[in-house]
Design an enzyme around this catalytic site. Sequence first.
Site, mmCIF file in Angstrom:
data_model
loop_
_atom_site.group_PDB
_atom_site.id
_atom_site.type_symbol
_atom_site.label_atom_id
_atom_site.label_comp_id
_atom_site.label_asym_id
_atom_site.label_seq_id
_atom_site.Cartn_x
_atom_site.Cartn_y
_atom_site.Cartn_z
ATOM 1 N N CYS A 115 28.355 69.094 58.525
ATOM 2 C CA CYS A 115 27.023 68.754 58.032
ATOM 3 C C CYS A 115 26.462 69.873 57.153
ATOM 4 O O CYS A 115 26.990 70.137 56.084
ATOM 5 C CB CYS A 115 26.112 68.422 59.216
ATOM 6 S SG CYS A 115 24.685 67.416 58.815
ATOM 7 N N HIS A 116 25.398 70.552 57.590
ATOM 8 C CA HIS A 116 24.837 71.660 56.814
ATOM 9 C C HIS A 116 25.535 72.995 57.112
ATOM 10 O O HIS A 116 25.240 74.003 56.477
ATOM 11 C CB HIS A 116 23.339 71.810 57.097
ATOM 12 C CG HIS A 116 22.501 70.745 56.454
ATOM 13 N ND1 HIS A 116 22.301 69.522 57.043
ATOM 14 C CD2 HIS A 116 21.845 70.721 55.269
ATOM 15 C CE1 HIS A 116 21.530 68.787 56.256
ATOM 16 N NE2 HIS A 116 21.251 69.477 55.173
#
Length: 195
Positions: A115-116
């Site tokens: 994800c991030h």
Amino acid sequence: MSDKPLDGRRVLVLVSNYGVEQDELLVPTRRLQEDGADVTIAAVTSDPVQTLVGDRDPGEAVKPTTTLEALDPGAHELLLIPGGTINADQLRLESKALETIRAFAESGRPIAAICHGPWALVEADVLRGKTLTSYPSVRTDARNAGAKSWVDEAVVSDSANGYTLITSRTPKDLDDFLGAVRQSLAGSGERPADG
């Protein structure tokens, strides 16, 4: 002798104390432990790690195993960086987290980020020549940090430039992400010395 596939393998998870996406921390940690891996959660402080669901709703609080300062990164075979916008952004500001990321890349040990999570890899300057995926908003940052390409796939494993990088987009990709992490751990050769 244990018949678990990852018995004795050591995984390091880097997090901030607030803002990590709950499932991106808890699902990998629990599943890897069920497979026999020894999972260390290293946070900025020894305070509980407050997870979030969808970057906003409070999730489960988790007690870290150690702090970034007390951490021995050499005792682990794979580095895992969960997402959460706040978590990833805070990790980018922690010099010890960046040093740990660089140490894994330089020593050829695998790094997995979801994800991030790749935001921290951008700051650590370890994406040059890599193909990866992430949450879509990280795409331009990854390219600007020298990544070869960004692709929209459930999981990407790239072994260019001396270390394996495993990346995924969102919690929906966790099964594919963990499959690649398990494969990397099961196939890794030498285990770190007790330390």
